[in-house]
Design an enzyme around this catalytic site. Structure first.
Site, PDB file in Angstrom:
ATOM      1  N   SER A   1      -9.738   1.426   2.724  1.00 12.87           N
ATOM      2  CA  SER A   1      -8.903   2.182   1.829  1.00 12.87           C
ATOM      3  C   SER A   1      -7.808   1.359   1.132  1.00 12.87           C
ATOM      4  CB  SER A   1      -8.234   3.316   2.603  1.00 12.87           C
ATOM      5  OG  SER A   1      -7.361   2.798   3.588  1.00 12.87           O
TER       6      SER A   1
ATOM      7  N   SER B   1      -9.892  -0.781   6.987  1.00  6.61           N
ATOM      8  CA  SER B   1      -9.289  -0.535   5.678  1.00  6.61           C
ATOM      9  C   SER B   1      -8.581  -1.732   5.048  1.00  6.61           C
ATOM     10  CB  SER B   1      -8.304   0.642   5.762  1.00  6.61           C
ATOM     11  OG  SER B   1      -9.013   1.851   5.676  1.00  6.61           O
TER      12      SER B   1
ATOM     13  N   LYS C   1       0.852  -1.193   0.000  1.00 10.05           N
ATOM     14  CA  LYS C   1       0.000   0.000   0.000  1.00 10.05           C
ATOM     15  C   LYS C   1       0.888   1.242   0.000  1.00 10.05           C
ATOM     16  CE  LYS C   1      -3.980   1.866   2.603  1.00 10.05           C
ATOM     17  NZ  LYS C   1      -4.811   1.681   3.821  1.00 10.05           N
TER      18      LYS C   1
END
Ligand code: ZN
Lengths: 468, 481
Positions: free
Chosen positions: B152, B176, B77
């Site tokens: 996310s 997330s 990420k």
């Protein structure tokens, strides 16, 4: 009544590293922006890691100022935008959600007067702003982050001071305590900074910020009281405001900033877990603390019979007390104390003089022993001291090079004394009835030998030759 | 070459010489080139990945000691720092930020010879749950590209699900990791707070977030945890897990275990397909010898409000450093006074970040904190007490990971409040610091459904055993891309 309160910021200059990273706490030796890392620059993703040694040292300060110590301490974020703050928040401490700063209420005595300490907190110093540019139009601000993250202890007092003099006495005592603890060197540039709040009878409280040294703090307080008094005498209202200390012009200047209106949105710093300082840990810390100034003083008086005033001077300055501790023996303690407080003090009273001095505790011990055994007179010892400070040579070399040794050869001394007796028949006659007169004759011998005669031996021979 | 392979199988195949790391990584890169135009999981791809894989093959051949990952391609990420590579947080604010250091998890994986194939998409600064708030455009759900990936950590979930990597690291502040794992049919894990170092993870709400793996199987998650957990001198909040081996005993089963069904998480607003999948999961767990019973956690109904209040407060502070003075994007300072410069520079933040920072400036402010921020902290502490109480009675708590099915791109982006409610089942684990996992469990009209299990703090190993047991009851279709 005049009321003065202080907020003193003291860097823990003797620590190895900054408060939250391994950069050096002693940033002064670095070129601009070379004592930095991702943590103290607040780079994305970096996290503070608490310097446990700083917590220890700050707690020691709190203990030395008789503060209450909470069992657990916490850190908070103080949020504000300013270019010297790499994260745009400062990690600090706070007591509004319970006592979680390193120190709670405490007190310091200046003479018979008690100054109350409100709290002591551990926090990070911001970076340093450097203003450049000739006119105000093209002025630029440069930032040096070498200082950012340096461990800082803030000591807040109640408004208990009434005069600049009391402020100075307090600062002296505080400096001595910090030096004695070995946590800070208050004489380093920028190591001690302060804010003060001052109000006089019938006036509002005025805050003075940005005072860069203890020396200026006393001056600033003094200036501000005079300023307020003069307003008051002309019936001009003293408004509540924040003023800045202009250290070039040595005056306080009203600052238009709305600092007092800022909302810092304090909240708990989640990246630093609470630190336990339970009674067990406190006990251990106490044993690690150096002997306090008051305990040293008491020991000097009771153990070595040193007069209270001398013991006071000796114990409060770590430089002197360290010299004393290293030099004294059971038999010469009083003499060592005497040399320090009567001879040495005038010669090494500043940081610079101490740094260039070559005088050691070995010199001190030798000198005291030589005086006590009559090898060198007190008078000559001053000359020896001056020479040692400059050259660092050992005492016996200095004595022979400068010919400072006492005349302790009995036949030589007897010859001189016989001469004096023949020159002073009146005094000799008087001495037989008045014992004080003999001192006059000793003085004459000293004059003749330029102070190098062993006084004990001189007295002995004089008495023998006169027959008393 | 079969790219649909678990991390453990990959390691086995390379170890035994059946496949080479170079071949596998090259095929993975090719796969990314083929499908990522459609999916947009990646923000940047590691140009050197194949060379790095070749070097690892060389090490294997020469008999040198090789790290446990054997060149396994992992996606990261884009809020975790990899030295000398761009770390943007999917924000224009950090468009040109090149990290000068490795996050602790990255350093650990490097030592184990993992290969980072690229940095993956997310909502800007991890604020969102669809990746639609990425400044570089949303990721698409590989099960149906008209649907959101979840977020996310959407790029992480998409890349694992669409075979663009073997495993991924995401971060989980309020769901997330688990939310996109559920939407994309991957395993998503949020560990006990402090189990994995956050050093090098760009903070959003630091007091509750954790890095977590997204993988194809529960065993792969255990494998990843073995590599990245443990105390870190760079993160004072990490806890000592005594080098726990999360793989050993993972097949122990759940016979005799007690599971609480959180009533508030299967109530109003739940999609019928999600409800029936949850009931099915409960039945399967009972079939494996567990006993399940409903439990009410009263504070859950305040949890989302508390979550947004706390995260906004911390975000307002954590994101204050982005003033563009020390790093950021090209925007000269000349002619500006400090405050006017930073307020202008900070306009590069996207709308969701700005929205949350405005809230974050308000809720903890003097005069309002009592009504908002301090109240939210009270909810957090009461919720924790309640959940701790539940774990006195139960070994695990179960719920769907998300109460609804994946929705279409653009469907909820203009309705932040309805988006917030998607978080209702996941934020409790963050607010209480408990470990939680999302396990791919069902599929409704081609859209994945995940089941969430939660355990008590430091019971991560036990949680993985339960998740593994449930996973074994599941057969799911192949990803259609
Ligand atoms: Zn540093």
């Amino acid at each position: 009544m005049t009321m003065i309160g202080l907020e003193i910021h003291c860097q823990l200059t003797n620590l190895n590293s900054k408060l939250f990273c391994s950069c050096k706490a002693n940033y002064r030796e670095f070129k601009i922006n070379e004592n930095i890392c991702p943590v103290c620059m607040g780079l994305p993703g970096s996290l503070p890691r608490l310097n446990q040694e700083a917590v220890k040292k700050a707690t020691m300060i709190a203990m030395a100022l008789n503060c209450t110590i909470p069992e657990k301490i916490a850190f908070f974020r103080k949020n504000y935008f300013y270019p010297d703050s790499p994260k745009n928040f400062q990690i600090t401490q706070l007591n509004i959600y319970g006592d979680t700063s390193v120190g709670g209420t405490g007190s310091v005595m200046i003479g018979d007067k008690k100054i109350r300490i409100t709290r002591i907190q551990l926090e990070e110093d911001p970076g340093r702003l450097i203003y450049d540019g000739s006119s105000s139009k093209n002025q630029i601000t440069l930032v040096d982050y070498n200082r950012a993250g340096t461990p800082l202890v803030e000591i807040v007092t109640e408004p208990d001071f009434e005069t600049p003099h009391e402020v100075r006495d307090f600062l002296n005592i505080l400096s001595n305590i910090l030096t004695n603890l070995g946590v800070a060197d208050p004489s380093l540039e920028g190591a001690m900074r302060a804010d003060a709040n001052i109000s006089i009878e019938g006036g509002k409280k005025v805050e003075i910020k940005n005072i860069g040294s203890f020396h200026d703090l006393e001056k600033a307080v003094h200036f501000e009281i005079i300023r307020q008094d003069s307003l008051h005498s002309r019936n001009i209202e003293i408004i509540q405001e924040t003023r800045h200390w202009d250290d070039r012009r040595k005056i306080t200047v009203s600052s238009r900033s709305k600092e007092e209106d800022l909302d810092y949105r304090y909240f708990l710093e989640g990246d630093i877990p609470w630190v336990k300082i339970d009674p067990e840990i406190q006990k251990k810390l106490k044993t690690e603390m150096p002997e306090s100034i008051s305990s040293k003083k008491a020991r000097y008086i009771s153990k070595y019979n040193i007069p209270a005033q001398v013991a006071d001077v000796l114990s409060s300055d770590k430089y002197y007390s360290d010299l004393f501790e290293d030099a004294y023996t059971e038999s010469n303690a009083k003499e060592v104390a005497n040399i320090i407080t009567t001879e040495l003090m005038g010669l090494v009273d500043t940081r610079e003089k101490r740094e260039v001095s070559k005088f050691t505790s070995v010199h001190l011990r030798d000198l005291a022993d030589a005086i006590q055994s009559g090898k060198v007179s007190r008078n000559s010892s001053k000359n020896a001291l001056h020479e040692i400070l400059k050259s660092g040579k050992d005492l016996s070399t200095v004595i022979s090079e400068l010919d400072l040794g006492n005349v302790s050869d009995e036949s030589e001394l007897s010859r001189i004394i016989a001469q004096i007796i023949s020159e002073e028949p009146q005094a000799v006659e008087q001495s037989k009835s008045n014992s004080q007169t003999i001192n006059y004759l000793v003085g004459k011998v000293m004059q003749k030998t330029k102070g190098k005669a062993d006084p004990v031996l001189t007295l002995d021979i004089l008495k023998k030759q006169i027959g008393i | 070459m079969n790219l649909k392979i678990s991390a453990l199988d990959y390691v086995q195949e390379v170890k035994t010489g059946n496949i080479s790391a170079e071949d596998f990584v090259a095929n993975t890169i090719e796969r990314i080139q083929n499908v990522d135009d459609k999916l947009h999981a990646f923000l940047s791809v590691n140009e050197d990945a194949i060379n790095q894989a070749r070097a690892i093959d060389k090490k294997i051949k020469s008999g040198e000691k090789v790290g446990d990952c054997f060149g396994m391609p992992i996606s990261i990420k884009d809020n975790m720092c990899i030295k000398d590579s761009k770390t943007t947080c999917a924000s224009k604010m950090l468009e040109n930020f090149i990290a000068p250091y490795d996050a602790t998890v990255i350093a650990k994986l490097k030592r184990q010879d993992a290969i980072f194939v690229g940095k993956v998409n997310m909502d800007e600064f991890a604020m969102g749950l669809t990746t639609e708030f990425s400044a570089y455009g949303p990721s698409k759900n590989p099960w149906n590209v008209e649907y959101v990936s979840g977020g996310s950590s959407g790029g992480s979930a998409v890349s694992v699900s669409a075979l663009e990597c073997v495993a991924s690291l995401g971060s989980d502040t309020g769901g997330s990791v688990r939310n996109p794992a559920s939407f994309c049919s991957a395993v998503g894990y949020k560990p006990t707070y402090g189990l994995i170092s956050r050093y090098g993870l760009i903070s959003y709400a630091n007091s509750i977030e954790q890095i977590g793996p997204l993988t194809r199987t529960v065993k792969d998650t255990a494998f990843m945890l073995n590599l990245i957990t443990g105390i870190d001198p760079n993160d004072d909040t990490t806890i000592d897990n005594k080098n726990e081996d999360y793989l050993s005993g993972i097949e122990s089963g759940i016979e005799g275990k007690k599971i609480g069904i959180i009533k508030e998480m299967i109530g109003e607003g739940i999609d019928p397909a999600v409800l029936s999948a949850t009931k099915d999961a409960i039945a399967k767990l009972e079939g494996l010898g567990a006993t399940c019973e409903e439990i009410s956690l009263d504070m859950v109904k305040y949890s989302v409000a508390a979550y947004y209040t706390i995260t906004a407060t911390e975000a307002g502070s954590n994101l204050a450093r982005y003033d563009n003075l020390r790093y950021g994007y090209d925007f000269p300072l000349d002619g500006y006074e400090f405050n006017s410069y930073i307020s202008k520079a900070r306009r590069k933040f996207g709308p969701e970040v700005i929205r949350r920072m405005i809230i974050g400036g308000f809720v903890p402010s003097a005069g309002h904190s009592g009504k908002y921020f301090l109240k939210a902290l009270k909810v957090k502490s009461k919720l924790t007490k309640e959940v701790n109480g539940a774990f006195k009675k139960f070994d695990f708590l179960i719920s769907p990971t998300v109460p609804i099915l994946p929705f279409k791109l653009g469907e909820k982006i203009d309705d932040p409040v309805s988006l917030f409610l998607v978080d209702i089942n996941t934020v409790t684990a963050n607010l209480t610091g408990k470990p939680a996992i999302s396990i791919p469990f069902a599929n409704s009209n081609g859209l994945p459904i995940g089941i969430q299990l939660m355990a008590d703090s430091m019971h991560d190993k036990l949680l993985l055993q339960a998740a593994y047991a449930l996973e074994q009851t599941v057969r799911l279709p192949e990803v259609p891309i």
